[in-house]
Design an enzyme around this catalytic site. Structure first.
Site, PDB file in Angstrom:
ATOM      1  N   LYS A   1       8.654   3.791  -1.401  1.00  0.00           N
ATOM      2  CA  LYS A   1       8.891   2.401  -1.826  1.00  0.00           C
ATOM      3  C   LYS A   1      10.362   2.031  -1.627  1.00  0.00           C
ATOM      4  O   LYS A   1      10.808   0.945  -1.961  1.00  0.00           O
ATOM      5  CB  LYS A   1       8.494   2.230  -3.288  1.00  0.00           C
ATOM      6  CG  LYS A   1       7.073   2.692  -3.563  1.00  0.00           C
ATOM      7  CD  LYS A   1       6.411   1.957  -4.645  1.00  0.00           C
ATOM      8  CE  LYS A   1       5.128   2.645  -5.088  1.00  0.00           C
ATOM      9  NZ  LYS A   1       3.919   2.001  -4.600  1.00  0.00           N
TER      10      LYS A   1
ATOM     11  N   HIS B   1       0.817   1.001 -14.376  1.00  0.00           N
ATOM     12  CA  HIS B   1       0.021   1.503 -13.259  1.00  0.00           C
ATOM     13  C   HIS B   1      -0.843   2.641 -13.820  1.00  0.00           C
ATOM     14  O   HIS B   1      -0.421   3.338 -14.750  1.00  0.00           O
ATOM     15  CB  HIS B   1       1.004   2.033 -12.208  1.00  0.00           C
ATOM     16  CG  HIS B   1       0.409   2.441 -10.906  1.00  0.00           C
ATOM     17  ND1 HIS B   1      -0.219   3.642 -10.727  1.00  0.00           N
ATOM     18  CD2 HIS B   1       0.372   1.802  -9.701  1.00  0.00           C
ATOM     19  CE1 HIS B   1      -0.615   3.737  -9.452  1.00  0.00           C
ATOM     20  NE2 HIS B   1      -0.268   2.638  -8.816  1.00  0.00           N
TER      21      HIS B   1
ATOM     22  N   GLN C   1       8.743   0.759  -9.005  1.00  0.00           N
ATOM     23  CA  GLN C   1       8.902  -0.602  -8.486  1.00  0.00           C
ATOM     24  C   GLN C   1      10.300  -1.176  -8.658  1.00  0.00           C
ATOM     25  O   GLN C   1      10.613  -2.208  -8.079  1.00  0.00           O
ATOM     26  CB  GLN C   1       7.896  -1.547  -9.162  1.00  0.00           C
ATOM     27  CG  GLN C   1       6.461  -1.281  -8.788  1.00  0.00           C
ATOM     28  CD  GLN C   1       6.175  -1.498  -7.305  1.00  0.00           C
ATOM     29  OE1 GLN C   1       6.862  -2.267  -6.628  1.00  0.00           O
ATOM     30  NE2 GLN C   1       5.172  -0.823  -6.785  1.00  0.00           N
TER      31      GLN C   1
ATOM     32  N   ASP D   1       9.058   4.735 -15.526  1.00  0.00           N
ATOM     33  CA  ASP D   1       8.495   4.780 -14.181  1.00  0.00           C
ATOM     34  C   ASP D   1       9.245   3.748 -13.342  1.00  0.00           C
ATOM     35  O   ASP D   1       9.081   2.547 -13.515  1.00  0.00           O
ATOM     36  CB  ASP D   1       6.994   4.475 -14.289  1.00  0.00           C
ATOM     37  CG  ASP D   1       6.342   4.157 -12.950  1.00  0.00           C
ATOM     38  OD1 ASP D   1       7.064   4.052 -11.941  1.00  0.00           O
ATOM     39  OD2 ASP D   1       5.117   4.005 -12.930  1.00  0.00           O
TER      40      ASP D   1
ATOM     41  N   CYS E   1      -4.231  -0.980  -9.110  1.00  0.00           N
ATOM     42  CA  CYS E   1      -4.168   0.223  -9.968  1.00  0.00           C
ATOM     43  C   CYS E   1      -3.678  -0.137 -11.357  1.00  0.00           C
ATOM     44  O   CYS E   1      -2.899   0.629 -11.963  1.00  0.00           O
ATOM     45  CB  CYS E   1      -3.274   1.298  -9.373  1.00  0.00           C
ATOM     46  SG  CYS E   1      -3.870   1.956  -7.834  1.00  0.00           S
TER      47      CYS E   1
HETATM   48  N1  PLP Z   1       3.939   3.463 -10.785  1.00  0.00           N
HETATM   49  C1  PLP Z   1       4.038   2.249 -10.241  1.00  0.00           C
HETATM   50  C2  PLP Z   1       4.630   1.142 -11.057  1.00  0.00           C
HETATM   51  C3  PLP Z   1       3.621   2.023  -8.933  1.00  0.00           C
HETATM   52  O1  PLP Z   1       3.726   0.816  -8.397  1.00  0.00           O
HETATM   53  C4  PLP Z   1       3.076   3.115  -8.196  1.00  0.00           C
HETATM   54  C5  PLP Z   1       2.574   2.890  -6.827  1.00  0.00           C
HETATM   55  O2  PLP Z   1       2.202   1.804  -6.448  1.00  0.00           O
HETATM   56  C6  PLP Z   1       3.017   4.361  -8.796  1.00  0.00           C
HETATM   57  C7  PLP Z   1       3.446   4.502 -10.084  1.00  0.00           C
HETATM   58  C8  PLP Z   1       2.472   5.557  -8.066  1.00  0.00           C
HETATM   59  O3  PLP Z   1       3.355   5.908  -7.051  1.00  0.00           O
HETATM   60  P1  PLP Z   1       2.978   7.089  -6.019  1.00  0.00           P
HETATM   61  O4  PLP Z   1       1.637   6.701  -5.452  1.00  0.00           O
HETATM   62  O5  PLP Z   1       4.076   7.048  -5.016  1.00  0.00           O
HETATM   63  O6  PLP Z   1       2.909   8.348  -6.789  1.00  0.00           O
END
Ligand code: PLP
Length: 405
Positions: A225, A122, A202, A199, A363
């Protein structure tokens, strides 16, 4: 499949909503999960009954708010099996957490040091590191993808060396749903002396995660999430690493002593929690974990795998269907295109049927560039979805295909 989805759905008020005169079918769970009544009520209960600032008050309301805020931290520690509550930092979410670590390493890494990112990230696990390398001249290397959306671990083993200081990778790709072999990646990284940030935005909603067993150095997730509210999440870090990196923001709450000559920082976890936090959000995050644990993540995983298999098999029967990240090693996401059609057009027609999916790059532009596409339609499932909803999705896609062809 023995999973009482109809009863569970009663916990989610939004599911009785109509969109374009059709019952809402929510397949955008990877962007934000829906919220059960117990979590929604925990927020109004906080504001109705014990809204007060935490940590600094001696009065009863402040003590009650502090107690619930800290008990949410303990719930996170226990749910993810961290070693100590000091290792759980409340943040606004995954993006904020990654920025804390990237900023923290800005002055620690030097020109000549290397960092490795996976090609499946992301943007929030790419851009903060690029911002960091601009300042310290560390070199950013990328683990490439294979055609099935998995990472090429052989290349990773060639990329890593004793120059590698950090490896950062998502547990599950938001764009494809592919599960990365993080245990193996952590082992390889540690053998080479590198620190790993995972991270978990997901992965955390879909299966059990044991931070100590994984031996991961940093881990992060977002409550929204995980059936919790927006604007709250956490950063886990091993204590010795959190002690090593400087804080990202200065202000109240994160200090031990302040004079005009110098400031000393508070102990963990407060060192990284400057200012008044999202108190009701943190408390509600704790309730969201209670809710998920009540159903049980093992049950959730089994049911979601069943939905994913069913949907994948049905979608594959549609002529011209292209699924990206078509590997058995995935969870809860199907990212697809239909030959000759634009993802945005498909998404707009699905919305007319009350079906929420996401379209575009998710993203994750480097993944789209790898597949040489401008975007995909992403249907992302959760334990609140049903087989009947998937059947409606298939009907609506078939209709969209006829209309657009
Ligand atoms: N990393 C991953 C894999 C994501 O799917 C997302 C959000 O869709 C994020 C980071 C960013 O999360 P947040 O917008 O809650 O900071």
């Amino acid at each position: 499949m023995n999973f009482d989805v109809e009863n569970i759905r009663k916990d989610f008020p939004i599911l009785s909503k109509k969109i374009n005169n059709k019952p809402l079918i929510y397949f955008d769970n990877a962007a934000t999960s829906q919220t059960p009544t117990s979590v929604i009520n925990s927020i109004s209960n906080y504001y109705n009954n014990y809204n007060a600032n935490i940590h600094r008050g001696v009065h009863s309301l402040s003590e009650e708010a502090t107690q619930d805020f800290e008990s949410a931290r303990t719930k996170i520690k226990e749910h993810f099996n961290a070693g100590d509550t000091k290792e759980i930092i409340f943040t606004s979410g995954t993006t904020h957490s990654i920025n804390i670590v990237a900023n923290g390493y800005t002055d620690i890494l030097k020109s000549g040091d290397e960092i490795i990112v996976s090609g499946l990230e992301h943007h929030s696990n790419i851009v903060p590191w690029q911002m960091m390398t601009k300042k310290n001249n560390a070199k950013l290397k990328v683990i490439p993808l294979k055609e099935n959306g998995e990472l090429d671990l052989k290349v990773f083993e060639n990329l890593i060396s004793d120059k590698t200081k950090l490896v950062f990778i998502n547990h599950v790709s938001n764009a494809l749903g592919v599960i990365n072999p993080i245990k193996k990646i952590i082992e390889i990284a540690h053998k080479n002396g590198a620190v790993v940030l995972v991270d978990g935005a997901q992965s955390s909603a879909h299966f059990d995660i044991d931070l100590q067993k994984l031996d991961v150095d940093f881990f992060t997730a977002s409550a929204h999430k995980l059936c919790g509210p927006t604007g709250i999440g956490f950063l886990y870090g091993k204590k010795e690493l959190l002690d090593l990196i400087p804080p990202y923001m200065g202000g109240g709450e994160m200090i031990s002593e302040v004079t005009f000559e110098k400031t000393t920082y508070a102990d963990l976890p407060h060192k990284f929690e400057a200012g008044t936090p999202n108190i009701s959000g943190a408390i509600a995050f704790g309730y969201a974990l209670d809710y998920l644990n009540n159903i049980g993540l093992d049950n959730i995983k089994k049911y979601e795998d069943y939905l994913l298999d069913y949907a994948t098999n049905k979608l594959k029967q549609i002529d011209g269907m292209i699924i990206y990240g078509d590997t058995p090693n995935k969870t809860s996401v199907i990212s697809f295109n239909i030959d000759g059609l634009h993802a945005y057009d498909i998404g707009s027609i699905l919305d007319k049927f009350g079906i929420a999916v996401r379209t575009g790059q998710h993203c994750a532009q480097p993944i789209m560039d790898y597949f040489k596409i401008s975007g995909t339609v992403r249907a992302s499932f959760s334990f609140i979805n049903t087989i009947e909803e998937i059947d409606e999705l298939i009907k609506a896609i078939t209709f969209a295909k006829q209309m657009l062809s």
